[in-house]
Design a protein around this motif. Structure first.
Motif, PDB file in Angstrom:
ATOM      1  N   LEU A 159       1.297  10.664 -16.681  1.00 32.05           N
ATOM      2  CA  LEU A 159       1.310   9.201 -16.802  1.00 32.05           C
ATOM      3  C   LEU A 159       0.495   8.514 -15.716  1.00 32.05           C
ATOM      4  CD1 LEU A 159       5.065   8.731 -17.643  1.00 32.05           C
ATOM      5  CD2 LEU A 159       3.132   8.773 -19.221  1.00 32.05           C
ATOM      6  N   GLY A 160      -0.095   9.294 -14.827  1.00 32.82           N
ATOM      7  CA  GLY A 160      -0.844   8.733 -13.706  1.00 32.82           C
ATOM      8  C   GLY A 160      -0.120   8.996 -12.407  1.00 32.82           C
ATOM      9  N   PRO A 161      -0.515   8.308 -11.341  1.00 37.97           N
ATOM     10  CA  PRO A 161       0.120   8.526 -10.030  1.00 37.97           C
ATOM     11  C   PRO A 161       1.553   7.990 -10.016  1.00 37.97           C
ATOM     12  CG  PRO A 161      -1.973   7.346  -9.829  1.00 37.97           C
ATOM     13  CD  PRO A 161      -1.638   7.385 -11.273  1.00 37.97           C
ATOM     14  N   GLU A 162       2.512   8.879  -9.801  1.00 38.76           N
ATOM     15  CA  GLU A 162       3.929   8.507  -9.747  1.00 38.76           C
ATOM     16  C   GLU A 162       4.487   8.859  -8.373  1.00 38.76           C
ATOM     17  OE1 GLU A 162       6.690   9.187 -13.052  1.00 38.76           O
ATOM     18  OE2 GLU A 162       5.035  10.248 -14.023  1.00 38.76           O
ATOM     19  N   PHE A 163       5.415   8.021  -7.909  1.00 40.90           N
ATOM     20  CA  PHE A 163       6.092   8.337  -6.653  1.00 40.90           C
ATOM     21  C   PHE A 163       7.594   8.357  -6.890  1.00 40.90           C
ATOM     22  CE2 PHE A 163       6.229   3.680  -6.384  1.00 40.90           C
ATOM     23  CZ  PHE A 163       7.513   3.449  -5.894  1.00 40.90           C
ATOM     24  N   TYR A 164       8.276   9.013  -6.002  1.00 38.95           N
ATOM     25  CA  TYR A 164       9.724   8.895  -5.936  1.00 38.95           C
ATOM     26  C   TYR A 164      10.153   9.011  -4.490  1.00 38.95           C
ATOM     27  CZ  TYR A 164      10.251  14.023  -5.646  1.00 38.95           C
ATOM     28  OH  TYR A 164      10.191  15.335  -5.265  1.00 38.95           O
ATOM     29  N   SER A 194       0.821  -1.203   0.000  1.00 38.90           N
ATOM     30  CA  SER A 194       0.000   0.000   0.000  1.00 38.90           C
ATOM     31  C   SER A 194       0.859   1.258   0.000  1.00 38.90           C
ATOM     32  CB  SER A 194      -0.908   0.019   1.233  1.00 38.90           C
ATOM     33  OG  SER A 194      -0.130   0.182   2.411  1.00 38.90           O
ATOM     34  N   VAL A 195       0.270   2.341  -0.460  1.00 39.07           N
ATOM     35  CA  VAL A 195       0.924   3.651  -0.385  1.00 39.07           C
ATOM     36  C   VAL A 195       1.217   3.969   1.077  1.00 39.07           C
ATOM     37  CG1 VAL A 195       0.552   6.132  -0.726  1.00 39.07           C
ATOM     38  CG2 VAL A 195      -0.034   4.513  -2.564  1.00 39.07           C
ATOM     39  N   GLU A 196       0.320   3.583   1.967  1.00 39.45           N
ATOM     40  CA  GLU A 196       0.538   3.810   3.395  1.00 39.45           C
ATOM     41  C   GLU A 196       1.822   3.124   3.869  1.00 39.45           C
ATOM     42  OE1 GLU A 196      -1.900   3.558   7.567  1.00 39.45           O
ATOM     43  OE2 GLU A 196      -2.336   2.022   6.067  1.00 39.45           O
ATOM     44  N   LYS A 197       2.048   1.873   3.429  1.00 42.22           N
ATOM     45  CA  LYS A 197       3.279   1.170   3.808  1.00 42.22           C
ATOM     46  C   LYS A 197       4.503   1.887   3.248  1.00 42.22           C
ATOM     47  CE  LYS A 197       5.704  -3.159   3.926  1.00 42.22           C
ATOM     48  NZ  LYS A 197       5.696  -4.585   3.715  1.00 42.22           N
ATOM     49  N   ALA A 198       4.403   2.399   2.017  1.00 41.22           N
ATOM     50  CA  ALA A 198       5.514   3.151   1.428  1.00 41.22           C
ATOM     51  C   ALA A 198       5.809   4.401   2.249  1.00 41.22           C
ATOM     52  CB  ALA A 198       5.186   3.525  -0.017  1.00 41.22           C
ATOM     53  N   ARG A 199       4.752   5.094   2.670  1.00 42.41           N
ATOM     54  CA  ARG A 199       4.939   6.300   3.503  1.00 42.41           C
ATOM     55  C   ARG A 199       5.598   5.939   4.833  1.00 42.41           C
ATOM     56  NH1 ARG A 199       2.175  10.441   1.045  1.00 42.41           N
ATOM     57  NH2 ARG A 199       0.259   9.892  -0.049  1.00 42.41           N
ATOM     58  N   GLN A 200       5.199   4.807   5.408  1.00 37.42           N
ATOM     59  CA  GLN A 200       5.794   4.380   6.679  1.00 37.42           C
ATOM     60  C   GLN A 200       7.262   4.012   6.497  1.00 37.42           C
ATOM     61  OE1 GLN A 200       3.181   1.178   7.822  1.00 37.42           O
ATOM     62  NE2 GLN A 200       1.655   2.564   8.711  1.00 37.42           N
ATOM     63  N   ALA A 201       7.589   3.350   5.385  1.00 39.13           N
ATOM     64  CA  ALA A 201       8.963   2.911   5.145  1.00 39.13           C
ATOM     65  C   ALA A 201       9.907   4.079   4.866  1.00 39.13           C
ATOM     66  CB  ALA A 201       9.005   1.925   3.972  1.00 39.13           C
ATOM     67  N   TYR A 202       9.417   5.091   4.155  1.00 35.39           N
ATOM     68  CA  TYR A 202      10.290   6.177   3.702  1.00 35.39           C
ATOM     69  C   TYR A 202      10.009   7.526   4.346  1.00 35.39           C
ATOM     70  CZ  TYR A 202      11.960   2.929   0.223  1.00 35.39           C
ATOM     71  OH  TYR A 202      12.525   1.848  -0.388  1.00 35.39           O
ATOM     72  N   GLY A 203       8.929   7.656   5.098  1.00 35.04           N
ATOM     73  CA  GLY A 203       8.618   8.909   5.773  1.00 35.04           C
ATOM     74  C   GLY A 203       8.486  10.074   4.814  1.00 35.04           C
ATOM     75  N   ALA A 204       9.043  11.210   5.188  1.00 33.17           N
ATOM     76  CA  ALA A 204       8.929  12.434   4.386  1.00 33.17           C
ATOM     77  C   ALA A 204       9.671  12.342   3.059  1.00 33.17           C
ATOM     78  CB  ALA A 204       9.454  13.626   5.190  1.00 33.17           C
ATOM     79  N   ARG A 205      10.532  11.351   2.898  1.00 34.38           N
ATOM     80  CA  ARG A 205      11.245  11.169   1.628  1.00 34.38           C
ATOM     81  C   ARG A 205      10.324  10.644   0.529  1.00 34.38           C
ATOM     82  NH1 ARG A 205      15.510   7.110   2.680  1.00 34.38           N
ATOM     83  NH2 ARG A 205      16.040   7.531   0.509  1.00 34.38           N
ATOM     84  N   PHE A 206       9.184  10.047   0.887  1.00 36.29           N
ATOM     85  CA  PHE A 206       8.241   9.499  -0.090  1.00 36.29           C
ATOM     86  C   PHE A 206       7.389  10.626  -0.658  1.00 36.29           C
ATOM     87  CE2 PHE A 206       4.126   7.685  -1.280  1.00 36.29           C
ATOM     88  CZ  PHE A 206       4.510   6.651  -2.109  1.00 36.29           C
ATOM     89  N   LYS A 207       7.474  10.825  -1.959  1.00 39.74           N
ATOM     90  CA  LYS A 207       6.715  11.871  -2.659  1.00 39.74           C
ATOM     91  C   LYS A 207       5.795  11.202  -3.674  1.00 39.74           C
ATOM     92  CE  LYS A 207       9.543  14.802  -0.665  1.00 39.74           C
ATOM     93  NZ  LYS A 207       9.164  15.467   0.543  1.00 39.74           N
ATOM     94  N   LEU A 208       4.512  11.577  -3.684  1.00 38.85           N
ATOM     95  CA  LEU A 208       3.524  10.996  -4.588  1.00 38.85           C
ATOM     96  C   LEU A 208       2.722  12.118  -5.215  1.00 38.85           C
ATOM     97  CD1 LEU A 208       1.930   8.493  -5.670  1.00 38.85           C
ATOM     98  CD2 LEU A 208       0.564   8.630  -3.571  1.00 38.85           C
TER      99      LEU A 208
END
Length: 183
Positions: A142-147, A123-137
């Motif tokens: 092209l649609g929803p992209e993260f880095y 989930s996006v939530e898990k990505a946010r938990q893993a990377y904190g403020a470094r996760f950008k969405l």
């Protein structure tokens, strides 16, 4: 919108792309800012293609031009794309999950993980938990992209696509490096 082509500069922040050996004796793919399990950025196409072919079988091979790379050569398997220039491996993209879940490449795609443990389908939530403020969405053309932003300069080190912008949406693809022609 962020520029994916900037990812080639992510080499400032290095992390290991070695994998963990599982009980089957197969090394799982670790997705990092400097490569993909079996290869690091800059490795020759001959070296990487040989290892990947032995692991997954013959690839589909294509070429395309790109603003950031004069000519890119792509090696593709169901769920894996490796991007090469004259300088060697320059990027990769994993996902979506292959339709046939029992092929060797499908098993690798399903097990592939970032150093912080993010996998396709998380989930996006898990990505946010893993990377904190470094996760950008964000929503792009092209649609929803993260880095994942590098600290302290904010340059992207990992990137990908999700099914949407909410915490309940899931990660569909994960990659790194220069994949502009693949976008």
């Amino acid at each position: 919108m962020f520029a994916v082509t900037v990812l080639a500069a992510a080499a400032c922040s290095r992390s290991s792309s070695a994998g963990d050996t599982e009980a089957t004796g197969t090394t799982s793919l670790v997705l990092s800012n400097d490569g993909i399990g079996l290869a690091t950025f800059g490795d020759s196409i001959e070296s990487v293609a040989g290892q990947a072919r032995a692991r997954w079988g013959p690839p589909e091979t294509t070429e395309a031009g790109c603003d950031s790379l004069a000519v890119s050569k792509f090696l593709r398997w169901d769920g894996v794309m490796l991007v090469f220039s004259a300088d060697g491996l320059t990027g990769y993209l994993i996902g979506p999950r292959p339709a046939d879940p029992i092929t060797p490449v499908a098993k690798d795609v399903q097990r592939a993980t970032t150093v912080e443990g993010l996998r396709l389908g998380d989930s996006v939530e898990k990505a946010r938990q893993a990377y904190g403020a470094r996760f950008k969405l964000e929503e792009t053309s092209l649609g929803p992209e993260f880095y994942i932003a590098n600290e302290p300069d904010g340059a992207p080190v990992l990137l990908g696509f999700t099914t949407g912008l909410t915490d309940a949406d899931t990660v569909e693809r994960i990659g790194a490096g220069d994949i502009c022609a693949a976008r």
